[in-house]
Design a protein around this motif. Structure first.
Motif, PDB file in Angstrom:
ATOM      1  N   HIS A  65      58.179  -1.318  -4.662  1.00  0.00           N
ATOM      2  CA  HIS A  65      59.529  -1.689  -5.111  1.00  0.00           C
ATOM      3  C   HIS A  65      59.820  -3.062  -4.525  1.00  0.00           C
ATOM      4  CE1 HIS A  65      64.132  -1.033  -4.730  1.00  0.00           C
ATOM      5  NE2 HIS A  65      63.841  -1.840  -5.726  1.00  0.00           N
ATOM      6  N   SER A  66      59.951  -4.043  -5.410  1.00  0.00           N
ATOM      7  CA  SER A  66      60.094  -5.430  -4.982  1.00  0.00           C
ATOM      8  C   SER A  66      61.377  -6.055  -5.506  1.00  0.00           C
ATOM      9  CB  SER A  66      58.900  -6.244  -5.485  1.00  0.00           C
ATOM     10  OG  SER A  66      59.079  -7.615  -5.215  1.00  0.00           O
ATOM     11  N   GLU A  67      61.945  -6.916  -4.708  1.00  0.00           N
ATOM     12  CA  GLU A  67      63.071  -7.741  -5.148  1.00  0.00           C
ATOM     13  C   GLU A  67      62.707  -9.217  -4.987  1.00  0.00           C
ATOM     14  OE1 GLU A  67      65.634  -7.931  -1.006  1.00  0.00           O
ATOM     15  OE2 GLU A  67      66.245  -6.506  -2.529  1.00  0.00           O
ATOM     16  N   GLY A  68      61.427  -9.484  -4.814  1.00  0.00           N
ATOM     17  CA  GLY A  68      60.948 -10.840  -4.601  1.00  0.00           C
ATOM     18  C   GLY A  68      60.978 -11.693  -5.847  1.00  0.00           C
ATOM     19  N   ASP A  69      60.851 -12.995  -5.637  1.00  0.00           N
ATOM     20  CA  ASP A  69      60.802 -13.924  -6.761  1.00  0.00           C
ATOM     21  C   ASP A  69      59.371 -13.994  -7.306  1.00  0.00           C
ATOM     22  OD1 ASP A  69      59.317 -15.629  -5.034  1.00  0.00           O
ATOM     23  OD2 ASP A  69      61.112 -16.738  -4.462  1.00  0.00           O
ATOM     24  N   LYS A  70      59.164 -14.827  -8.319  1.00  0.00           N
ATOM     25  CA  LYS A  70      57.848 -14.918  -8.974  1.00  0.00           C
ATOM     26  C   LYS A  70      56.762 -15.365  -8.003  1.00  0.00           C
ATOM     27  CE  LYS A  70      58.520 -13.535 -13.139  1.00  0.00           C
ATOM     28  NZ  LYS A  70      57.947 -12.264 -13.545  1.00  0.00           N
ATOM     29  N   ALA A  71      57.069 -16.305  -7.121  1.00  0.00           N
ATOM     30  CA  ALA A  71      56.074 -16.774  -6.150  1.00  0.00           C
ATOM     31  C   ALA A  71      55.686 -15.648  -5.194  1.00  0.00           C
ATOM     32  CB  ALA A  71      56.609 -17.975  -5.376  1.00  0.00           C
ATOM     33  N   GLN A  72      56.667 -14.875  -4.758  1.00  0.00           N
ATOM     34  CA  GLN A  72      56.376 -13.739  -3.873  1.00  0.00           C
ATOM     35  C   GLN A  72      55.560 -12.691  -4.603  1.00  0.00           C
ATOM     36  OE1 GLN A  72      60.572 -13.185  -2.829  1.00  0.00           O
ATOM     37  NE2 GLN A  72      59.976 -13.261  -0.663  1.00  0.00           N
ATOM     38  N   GLU A  73      55.863 -12.452  -5.872  1.00  0.00           N
ATOM     39  CA  GLU A  73      55.107 -11.474  -6.653  1.00  0.00           C
ATOM     40  C   GLU A  73      53.656 -11.919  -6.825  1.00  0.00           C
ATOM     41  OE1 GLU A  73      54.765  -9.613 -11.117  1.00  0.00           O
ATOM     42  OE2 GLU A  73      56.769 -10.167 -10.417  1.00  0.00           O
ATOM     43  N   THR A  74      53.462 -13.191  -7.106  1.00  0.00           N
ATOM     44  CA  THR A  74      52.108 -13.723  -7.259  1.00  0.00           C
ATOM     45  C   THR A  74      51.320 -13.562  -5.966  1.00  0.00           C
ATOM     46  OG1 THR A  74      52.824 -15.295  -8.945  1.00  0.00           O
ATOM     47  CG2 THR A  74      50.768 -15.802  -7.788  1.00  0.00           C
ATOM     48  N   ALA A  75      51.953 -13.883  -4.852  1.00  0.00           N
ATOM     49  CA  ALA A  75      51.300 -13.748  -3.546  1.00  0.00           C
ATOM     50  C   ALA A  75      51.021 -12.285  -3.220  1.00  0.00           C
ATOM     51  CB  ALA A  75      52.162 -14.389  -2.456  1.00  0.00           C
ATOM     52  N   LEU A  76      51.949 -11.408  -3.559  1.00  0.00           N
ATOM     53  CA  LEU A  76      51.775  -9.972  -3.314  1.00  0.00           C
ATOM     54  C   LEU A  76      50.594  -9.429  -4.117  1.00  0.00           C
ATOM     55  CD1 LEU A  76      52.994  -7.392  -1.981  1.00  0.00           C
ATOM     56  CD2 LEU A  76      54.359  -7.133  -4.067  1.00  0.00           C
ATOM     57  N   ARG A  77      50.511  -9.833  -5.379  1.00  0.00           N
ATOM     58  CA  ARG A  77      49.388  -9.396  -6.215  1.00  0.00           C
ATOM     59  C   ARG A  77      48.058  -9.899  -5.654  1.00  0.00           C
ATOM     60  NH1 ARG A  77      50.857  -6.794 -10.705  1.00  0.00           N
ATOM     61  NH2 ARG A  77      52.969  -7.060 -11.490  1.00  0.00           N
ATOM     62  N   ALA A  78      48.033 -11.132  -5.165  1.00  0.00           N
ATOM     63  CA  ALA A  78      46.809 -11.685  -4.575  1.00  0.00           C
ATOM     64  C   ALA A  78      46.428 -10.925  -3.307  1.00  0.00           C
ATOM     65  CB  ALA A  78      46.994 -13.169  -4.275  1.00  0.00           C
ATOM     66  N   LEU A  79      47.410 -10.578  -2.507  1.00  0.00           N
ATOM     67  CA  LEU A  79      47.143  -9.822  -1.278  1.00  0.00           C
ATOM     68  C   LEU A  79      46.494  -8.475  -1.592  1.00  0.00           C
ATOM     69  CD1 LEU A  79      47.535  -9.476   1.825  1.00  0.00           C
ATOM     70  CD2 LEU A  79      49.723  -8.382   1.262  1.00  0.00           C
ATOM     71  N   PHE A  80      47.097  -7.730  -2.512  1.00  0.00           N
ATOM     72  CA  PHE A  80      46.550  -6.414  -2.848  1.00  0.00           C
ATOM     73  C   PHE A  80      45.213  -6.525  -3.587  1.00  0.00           C
ATOM     74  CE2 PHE A  80      50.698  -4.827  -1.656  1.00  0.00           C
ATOM     75  CZ  PHE A  80      50.397  -3.581  -1.118  1.00  0.00           C
ATOM     76  N   GLN A  81      45.025  -7.597  -4.336  1.00  0.00           N
ATOM     77  CA  GLN A  81      43.725  -7.811  -4.974  1.00  0.00           C
ATOM     78  C   GLN A  81      42.655  -8.022  -3.909  1.00  0.00           C
ATOM     79  OE1 GLN A  81      43.198 -11.439  -7.318  1.00  0.00           O
ATOM     80  NE2 GLN A  81      42.064 -10.229  -8.829  1.00  0.00           N
ATOM     81  N   GLY A  82      42.981  -8.772  -2.871  1.00  0.00           N
ATOM     82  CA  GLY A  82      42.044  -8.965  -1.764  1.00  0.00           C
ATOM     83  C   GLY A  82      41.703  -7.655  -1.072  1.00  0.00           C
ATOM     84  N   TRP A  83      42.721  -6.846  -0.793  1.00  0.00           N
ATOM     85  CA  TRP A  83      42.477  -5.514  -0.233  1.00  0.00           C
ATOM     86  C   TRP A  83      41.557  -4.726  -1.166  1.00  0.00           C
ATOM     87  CZ3 TRP A  83      43.326  -2.986   4.207  1.00  0.00           C
ATOM     88  CH2 TRP A  83      44.303  -3.450   5.092  1.00  0.00           C
ATOM     89  N   GLY A  84      41.833  -4.803  -2.443  1.00  0.00           N
ATOM     90  CA  GLY A  84      41.049  -4.046  -3.426  1.00  0.00           C
ATOM     91  C   GLY A  84      39.585  -4.427  -3.431  1.00  0.00           C
TER      92      GLY A  84
END
Length: 122
Positions: A48-67
């Motif tokens: 559940h996010s309330e972040g902006d587009k830049a935060q969402e992009t960074a969040l997706r990259a973080l979880f992709q790295g974990w993946g």
């Protein structure tokens, strides 16, 4: 298979800088939550996010790295090759208002999302 995946989901939630990424809460859904994951199962994280587009992009990259890292661990443990082991689903306040998509799983009676961490838990 589900036990170490559950442990990794908990670790991802614990290590997440929620303020940096604009995250309110992290949940687990799917076969790992239901203790039915097999060697090919991914880890379905619901954020559940309330972040902006830049935060969402960074969040997706973080979880992709974990993946990608967990995919390598899965290969070592099972011999089964996957292309990333984390499936990230992001929901927003708007999704909650519309009771849309994965947001409906939060608080659901049947097969609801399992809360791993909430911002107020810090």
């Amino acid at each position: 298979h589900w036990i170490w995946r559950m442990e990794m989901a908990e670790k991802m939630a614990d290590k997440l800088d929620m303020d940096k990424y604009g995250v309110n809460a992290v949940y687990l859904i799917g076969s790992v939550k239901n203790a039915t994951a097999g060697p090919a199962s991914d880890i379905d994280m619901l954020v559940h996010s309330e972040g902006d587009k830049a935060q969402e992009t960074a969040l997706r990259a973080l979880f992709q790295g974990w993946g990608y890292g967990l995919s390598e661990l899965n290969l070592l443990k099972t011999g089964y090759q996957t292309d990333g082991l984390v499936d990230l689903h992001i929901v927003t306040d708007q999704d909650f208002r519309k009771k849309d998509s994965y947001a409906s799983m939060i608080g659901a009676v049947n097969d609801g999302a399992r809360l791993l961490r909430r911002r107020s838990d810090d």
